[in-house]
Each structure stands twice: as structure tokens, then as C-alpha cells.
Design an enzyme around this catalytic site. Structure first.
Site, PDB file in Angstrom:
ATOM      1  N   HIS A   8     -25.664  -1.978  21.263  1.00 54.16           N
ATOM      2  CA  HIS A   8     -25.928  -2.342  22.698  1.00 54.16           C
ATOM      3  C   HIS A   8     -24.730  -2.548  23.476  1.00 54.16           C
ATOM      4  O   HIS A   8     -24.770  -2.613  24.847  1.00 54.16           O
ATOM      5  CB  HIS A   8     -26.849  -3.307  22.921  1.00 54.16           C
ATOM      6  CG  HIS A   8     -26.024  -4.733  22.239  1.00 54.16           C
ATOM      7  ND1 HIS A   8     -25.608  -5.019  21.141  1.00 54.16           N
ATOM      8  CD2 HIS A   8     -25.701  -5.765  23.095  1.00 54.16           C
ATOM      9  CE1 HIS A   8     -24.853  -6.170  20.948  1.00 54.16           C
ATOM     10  NE2 HIS A   8     -25.148  -6.684  22.226  1.00 54.16           N
ATOM     11  N   ASP A   9     -23.470  -2.635  22.925  1.00 55.86           N
ATOM     12  CA  ASP A   9     -22.257  -2.869  23.745  1.00 55.86           C
ATOM     13  C   ASP A   9     -21.338  -1.566  23.931  1.00 55.86           C
ATOM     14  O   ASP A   9     -20.401  -1.459  24.735  1.00 55.86           O
ATOM     15  CB  ASP A   9     -21.342  -3.990  23.244  1.00 55.86           C
ATOM     16  CG  ASP A   9     -21.953  -5.337  23.231  1.00 55.86           C
ATOM     17  OD1 ASP A   9     -22.759  -5.670  24.379  1.00 55.86           O
ATOM     18  OD2 ASP A   9     -21.997  -6.125  22.318  1.00 55.86           O
ATOM     19  N   ASP A  41     -22.693 -13.927  17.146  1.00 52.93           N
ATOM     20  CA  ASP A  41     -22.348 -13.534  18.266  1.00 52.93           C
ATOM     21  C   ASP A  41     -20.704 -13.847  18.552  1.00 52.93           C
ATOM     22  O   ASP A  41     -20.540 -15.203  18.495  1.00 52.93           O
ATOM     23  CB  ASP A  41     -23.062 -13.633  19.297  1.00 52.93           C
ATOM     24  CG  ASP A  41     -22.684 -13.054  20.839  1.00 52.93           C
ATOM     25  OD1 ASP A  41     -22.683 -11.943  20.758  1.00 52.93           O
ATOM     26  OD2 ASP A  41     -22.113 -13.814  21.794  1.00 52.93           O
ATOM     27  N   ASP A  60     -40.744  -5.440  24.296  1.00 49.41           N
ATOM     28  CA  ASP A  60     -40.983  -6.860  24.132  1.00 49.41           C
ATOM     29  C   ASP A  60     -41.434  -7.057  22.548  1.00 49.41           C
ATOM     30  O   ASP A  60     -41.374  -5.914  21.607  1.00 49.41           O
ATOM     31  CB  ASP A  60     -42.331  -7.258  24.778  1.00 49.41           C
ATOM     32  CG  ASP A  60     -43.388  -6.114  24.845  1.00 49.41           C
ATOM     33  OD1 ASP A  60     -43.925  -5.645  23.605  1.00 49.41           O
ATOM     34  OD2 ASP A  60     -43.985  -5.749  25.712  1.00 49.41           O
ATOM     35  N   ASP A  96     -30.017 -12.846  16.353  1.00 45.13           N
ATOM     36  CA  ASP A  96     -28.607 -13.042  17.030  1.00 45.13           C
ATOM     37  C   ASP A  96     -28.431 -14.842  17.285  1.00 45.13           C
ATOM     38  O   ASP A  96     -29.444 -15.491  17.629  1.00 45.13           O
ATOM     39  CB  ASP A  96     -28.765 -12.408  18.570  1.00 45.13           C
ATOM     40  CG  ASP A  96     -27.362 -11.554  18.555  1.00 45.13           C
ATOM     41  OD1 ASP A  96     -26.121 -11.915  18.492  1.00 45.13           O
ATOM     42  OD2 ASP A  96     -27.644 -10.156  18.633  1.00 45.13           O
ATOM     43  N   GLU A 146     -19.560 -11.179  14.389  1.00 45.96           N
ATOM     44  CA  GLU A 146     -18.996 -10.190  15.166  1.00 45.96           C
ATOM     45  C   GLU A 146     -17.477 -11.139  15.544  1.00 45.96           C
ATOM     46  O   GLU A 146     -17.209 -12.098  16.273  1.00 45.96           O
ATOM     47  CB  GLU A 146     -19.547 -10.532  16.753  1.00 45.96           C
ATOM     48  CG  GLU A 146     -19.244  -9.299  17.659  1.00 45.96           C
ATOM     49  CD  GLU A 146     -19.808  -9.267  18.949  1.00 45.96           C
ATOM     50  OE1 GLU A 146     -19.703  -8.239  19.735  1.00 45.96           O
ATOM     51  OE2 GLU A 146     -19.965 -10.548  19.343  1.00 45.96           O
ATOM     52  N   ASN A 170     -46.774  -4.256  27.022  1.00 46.88           N
ATOM     53  CA  ASN A 170     -47.884  -4.792  27.907  1.00 46.88           C
ATOM     54  C   ASN A 170     -47.744  -3.900  29.323  1.00 46.88           C
ATOM     55  O   ASN A 170     -48.292  -4.453  30.315  1.00 46.88           O
ATOM     56  CB  ASN A 170     -47.677  -6.428  27.927  1.00 46.88           C
ATOM     57  CG  ASN A 170     -46.183  -6.587  28.470  1.00 46.88           C
ATOM     58  OD1 ASN A 170     -45.509  -5.971  28.654  1.00 46.88           O
ATOM     59  ND2 ASN A 170     -46.081  -7.856  28.587  1.00 46.88           N
TER      60      ASN A 170
HETATM   61  C1  GLC Z   1     -21.509  -9.946  22.224  1.00 50.37           C
HETATM   62  C2  GLC Z   1     -22.637  -9.466  22.475  1.00 50.37           C
HETATM   63  C3  GLC Z   1     -22.497  -8.900  24.175  1.00 50.37           C
HETATM   64  C4  GLC Z   1     -22.377 -10.187  25.042  1.00 50.37           C
HETATM   65  C5  GLC Z   1     -21.176 -10.983  24.469  1.00 50.37           C
HETATM   66  C6  GLC Z   1     -21.374 -12.318  24.870  1.00 50.37           C
HETATM   67  O1  GLC Z   1     -20.314  -8.998  22.205  1.00 50.37           O
HETATM   68  O2  GLC Z   1     -22.856  -8.276  21.673  1.00 50.37           O
HETATM   69  O3  GLC Z   1     -23.629  -8.183  24.353  1.00 50.37           O
HETATM   70  O4  GLC Z   1     -22.407  -9.997  26.269  1.00 50.37           O
HETATM   71  O5  GLC Z   1     -21.222 -11.132  23.145  1.00 50.37           O
HETATM   72  O6  GLC Z   1     -22.301 -13.024  24.601  1.00 50.37           O
END
Ligand code: GLC
Length: 534
Positions: free
Chosen positions: A314-315, A199, A29, A98, A250, A23
Site C-alpha cells: 500500500h506504500d 509498522d 470494510d 498491523d 517493517e 455496505n
Molecule cells: C508504514 C506504513 C505506512 C505508514 C507509516 C506510518 O510505513 O506502511 O503506510 O504511513 O508506516 O505509520
């Protein structure tokens, strides 16, 4: 090992805010993800993991959830998400979300109620400690802040947060909290999602007491505490048992023996996990250590459990930059791909990895938006360190390195957005590194990834084969075999940035795949990777 679809799967991670903007507001998005579903399907992957898109003040890019039942405006609407689930399923793709339930946002109604008074309905849904303002209850640290304790003026107490102060940790000891979470999970599975990426799920159980620790910098006291398995088994019983849902936890701070407790098939907890022995503990590629980690996890888990293989997300900064070589980008991107898809465990591809995207380093500290970066940077500057030193020491591992927009083509903003203001700077190398260019080049990383993923579909040895390291002492070559039902695959990887000679026999006729034109019989070029079948 029992055969299961999810063991054979390849997962593609979509960090939607950097994937595709539909958009023109500069941020990716859900409609953007829908637009690109055919591309994702064309890779041959099975599962999409979508980063959090729930309503959130976005302090930590969606990992601070204010409402589990609604969608963040920046991402779109619930109907967009429903459309995405349907459109993914139409293409034979599963979609997992997630699940962030170690903490909520401080803007969640539960926390607003909890902080309103010590006798409110949800007073006990978070973790509170008495204390004196200015003197936190213990010497612990949080991931994102100097202390995991924040003083609340109304309750005149401290609340606990493993991450930023805007992310208060839930009190899992409270049965109502747990039930509220299971109800929410069932609500989502009823909607048709195919599972959860959980997470920091082993942080939900806290230590029995909040005593000081000897080394506050070793954050392992935050997770993996006795009792965590009771919660996970209850969650399994309440939500997951008897379903075909995919779950990946995780799980920081665990080694292989503890890891098996989370994913052992008879344990009724999770299907698979991410451990952090590589991602958190290895600055760049340390091959001897990497081999040990692979061997130890394999020996502890197989055939009772399955780990996951990932080198970036992404981390964590992009794998070519961190574990390969930007100079030999194409070779090393293919080598790392070949390695991840042939080692035991479920491979995860982080968007852009399949075209060999590199990590960015900003020279202006203000360009970093990540709360972890900003908080740590501010703390170190306040402690008197020089800005230059702090920046250079943080640049390489900053989480924003991997969060730059997906590079689709050589047009403005890499085809990610029509806006002149993408929410995060596009890596200037998009002119060379982009999907459109990769589609036109038979030797691209993209084409190589498609081949790897297709091989996994037709060669169960990649999934179920026994793993053997053939040269564990070799500092440059990683040589291992997978074997199943009389089929042996031998993988030879040169992780050195110079050619290396080997004494192993390398019969050309048996070469299945390689990232170089010709496979010499005794020499492996820098970052050469070969796969043989016997
Ligand atoms: C996990 C996610 C990360 C987030 C953290 C707290 O490690 O991958 O991006 O900042 O948890 O939720």
C-alpha cells in the site's frame, strides 16, 4: 535451516478500505473481507495481513491510531473482526494485524493527557523538547513533514513525530509505555489473531541526543539505533516467547548484517522482516543491483534467518508498473511473480497483484489523498517549484498509485462498491483487468499465481533450497538455482523488453513452469520466465 510453517507460508495483504465494500458507503470494510475469504483461500495462501482497522481519525489511512482496543467505524465493528478471525480460521487461513506502536494519533487519550500539562500522568509518554516557538530543536526531517517537531501551545514545548504532526512518537524509554503496549498485544493474541506486521518497528528507539545532522534528507537517523534490540527482546519475552505467532517487522534503513540482528533465530526478536533496499532505493528495475541485494541478504541471513520478498504494497506503486512493463503486462506480471516465489524468503502478495493490476497516475494533484503526497506537494509548491514539475516528479512513486480499489469484475466500480462514489478512483482499466475475467482465462496471471503458490506447498526446495546466482554480470537475464536434497531448480528470467539469447543449456523436458507457450532452447522472449527442475 530448521523447518517451520511460517517459513513455508505465503502472505496475502488486504488493504481493506480498497478491497470490498459491503455496505455501499464507497469504502471497503471487514464484512467485505469476509465476503471474499473464499477467493483469498482459493489462491492457496496461508496468512492474511490486514492493514490497520483500529479507531483512528484516518489522517494516514489508519496508521494514526486513537484507540488500540476498538475498530474504526468505516471498517465495521469488533464483532465483524471477531467474525473475520473465525471465518479465516475456518478456512485454514491465519490472520495477522498491523501493530503500529512507534506512534499513536494525536487524538489518542494518552497523547491528550500528555499534552494537557507537563505534570500530567502520561506527561512523559511521548517525546518532548524545550525550545523557542518557530525554531524546531534540530534540523531533522520527518517522513511526512518538513520538521519532526511540532510546537504545542499548552506545554509550550515541541513534541516529536517521525511521520505527520498528527502522529506523535511514543517514548519507548518509559517502562509504562512499553508495558501498555505489551498488554495490548496480549489482549489481541488472546482474541485469536495469529501475529503482527510491525509498522516501522525499528524506529521505536531514538538517538541518544537530538543534535543536528549533516544531511537531514537522509532519514536514517530516525531508525535502527543502538538499543532497539533491547526493546524487541523485551517484547519477545513479554508477548511472543513460546507462541506460534507470526511476526514481520517493517525495518527501514537496514542492510543484511543489521537485518540478521532482527531475525536471527537465536536472537528472540522477530520471525522475519521487510527491508527497503529495493522498495525505497530503486526507482525502476536495476537488475545488477537487485541481484546484489538478493545475494547479500541471502549470504548474511541463511540459514539463521529469513527475509521477506515483496515488490509492492500500500506504500509502493504496483510492481508491474514499476518493475515490469504495463505494455507487456501479463508476461511481466508472471515473471515478477515467478521471481518472488522462487527467491529465498517469504513471498507477500498485495491484493490485486495476483491479477496484474497496474498503478494509477492522477493528473489532478487534488485526486491524491495521501498525507505524505499532500504535505510534500504543498511544501514544494510553497518553495516556488512549478505545479507541473512537482506533480510529474511525484506521480510515479505516489502511495495512492497502489491504493485504488480491487478490480473484481467489469461492472460499475469494478464490483468493488455499489456506491457511485468509491473513496478512491477505480483504475479505468478494470474493464479488462479484473478477477472475473482472470478466472475465465487459463493463461491469466491469476491462474499462474495459483500454480506458483501450489508449487511452494509441494516443493520444499522453494523454501529451504540453497540459492546460487549463475549469471550475476548479465544485464538482462536473471539466472539462479535453488538446491535441496539433490533437487535443483533453475530459474531463468529475461527482464529485458526484447528477446535475449542465452548460451545456457535449457532442456525442454525439465521445464516445470513458464509464462510463454513454447520454451525455445536458446532464445528467451521479452519478459520470459522459466523454471526448470534437474
Ligand atoms: C508504514 C506504513 C505506512 C505508514 C507509516 C506510518 O510505513 O506502511 O503506510 O504511513 O508506516 O505509520
Amino acid at each position: 535451516m530448521n523447518q517451520d510453517w511460517w517459513k513455508e507460508a505465503v502472505v496475502y495483504q488486504v488493504y481493506w478500505r480498497s478491497f470490498k465494500d459491503s455496505n455501499g458507503d464507497g469504502m471497503g470494510d471487514l464484512q467485505g473481507v469476509i465476503e471474499k475469504l473464499d477467493y483469498i483461500a482459493s489462491l492457496g495462501v496461508d496468512v492474511i495481513w490486514l492493514n490497520p482497522c483500529y479507531t483512528s481519525p484516518d489522517i494516514d489511512n489508519g496508521y494514526d491510531i486513537a484507540d488500540y482496543y476498538t475498530i474504526m467505524e468505516k471498517a465495521g465493528t469488533m464483532s465483524d473482526l471477531e467474525q473475520l478471525i473465525g471465518a479465516a480460521h475456518d478456512r485454514g487461513l491465519k490472520l495477522i494485524l498491523d501493530l503500529v506502536v512507534n506512534h499513536t494519533s494525536d487524538q489518542h487519550a494518552w497523547f491528550k493527557d500528555a499534552r494537557s500539562s507537563k505534570s500530567s500522568e502520561k506527561a512523559d509518554w511521548y517525546i518532548w523538547q524545550d525550545g523557542v516557538k518557530g525554531t524546531p530543536p534540530n534540523n531533522w526531517r520527518s517522513y511526512f513533514a518538513p520538521s519532526p517537531w511540532t510546537w504545542d501551545e499548552t506545554r509550550e514545548q515541541y513534541y516529536f513525530h517521525s511521520f505527520a504532526s498528527e502522529q506523535p512518537d511514543l517514548n519507548w524509554e518509559n517502562r509504562d509505555v512499553r508495558q501498555a503496549i505489551y498488554t495490548m498485544m496480549r489482549w489481541w493474541t488472546d482474541k485469536g489473531i495469529d501475529g503482527f506486521r510491525m509498522d516501522v518497528i525499528n524506529l521505536i528507539k531514538k538517538r541518544a541526543t537530538f543534535d543536528d545532522v549533516e544531511n537531514p534528507l537522509d532519514l536514517s537517523y530516525l531508525g535502527n539505533q543502538p538499543g532497539v534490540h533491547d526493546f524487541l527482546q523485551e517484547m519477545h519475552q513479554e508477548v511472543l516467547a513460546g507462541t506460534d505467532l507470526f511476526t514481520v517487522g517493517e525495518i527501514p534503513f537496514v542492510g543484511p548484517e543489521d537485518g540478521l540482528l532482527y531475525v536471527g533465530e537465536d536472537r528472540n526478536e522477530l520471525r522475519t522482516l521487510f527491508h527497503f533496499e529495493v522498495a525505497d532505493d530503486m526507482e525502476t528495475m536495476d537488475l545488477p543491483r537487485f541481484k546484489q541485494i538478493q545475494k547479500q541478504w541471502y549470504e548474511a541471513l541463511y540459514p539463521h534467518g529469513v527475509a521477506s520478498q515483496f515488490l509492492n504494497n500500500h506504500d509502493h506503486t504496483r510492481q508491474v508498473t514499476r518493475f515490469g512493463s504495463e505494455r507487456y503486462r501479463i508476461e511481466s506480471a508472471k515473471l515478477l511473480g515467478l521471481m518472488l516465489h522462487t527467491l529465498p524468503g517469504i513471498p507477500y502478495i498485495y491484493q490485486g497483484e495476483e491479477i496484474g493490476m497496474t498503478g494509477i497516475r492522477f493528473s489532478d494533484p487534488d485526486a491524491y489523498q495521501d498525507v505524505a503526497f499532500r504535505n510534500q506537494y504543498a511544501e514544494r509548491i510553497a518553495a516556488g517549484e512549478s505545479p507541473g514539475t512537482v506533480l510529474s516528479s511525484m506521480q510515479m512513486r505516489a502511495r495512492d498509485n497502489s491504493r485504488t480499489p480491487m478490480q473484481w469484475n467489469a461492472n460499475k466500480a469494478a464490483g468493488f462498491t455499489e456506491s457511485n462514489y468509491p473513496w478512491m478512483t477505480v483504475n479505468p482499466n478494470y474493464l479488462d483487468i479484473n478477477v472475473e475475467a482472470a478466472e475465465q482465462d487459463q493463461n491469466s496471471v491469476l491462474v499462474f499465481y495459483r500454480t506458483l503458490i501450489a508449487l511452494r506447498k509441494t516443493h520444499p526446495v522453494m523454501v529451504y533450497g540453497v540459492y546460487r546466482d549463475l549469471a550475476i554480470q548479465d544485464p538482462y537475464l536473471y539466472v539462479y538455482e535453488r538446491e535441496l536434497d539433490g533437487v535443483t531448480w533453475r530459474i531463468i528470467l529475461n527482464l529485458h523488453d526484447e528477446a535475449v539469447t542465452t548460451t545456457l543449456s535449457l532442456p525442454k523436458e525439465q521445464l516445470v513452469l513458464s509464462n510463454y507457450e513454447t520454451g525455445d532452447t536458446v532464445q528467451l522472449a521479452r519478459y520470459e520466465a522459466r523454471l526448470y527442475q534437474y
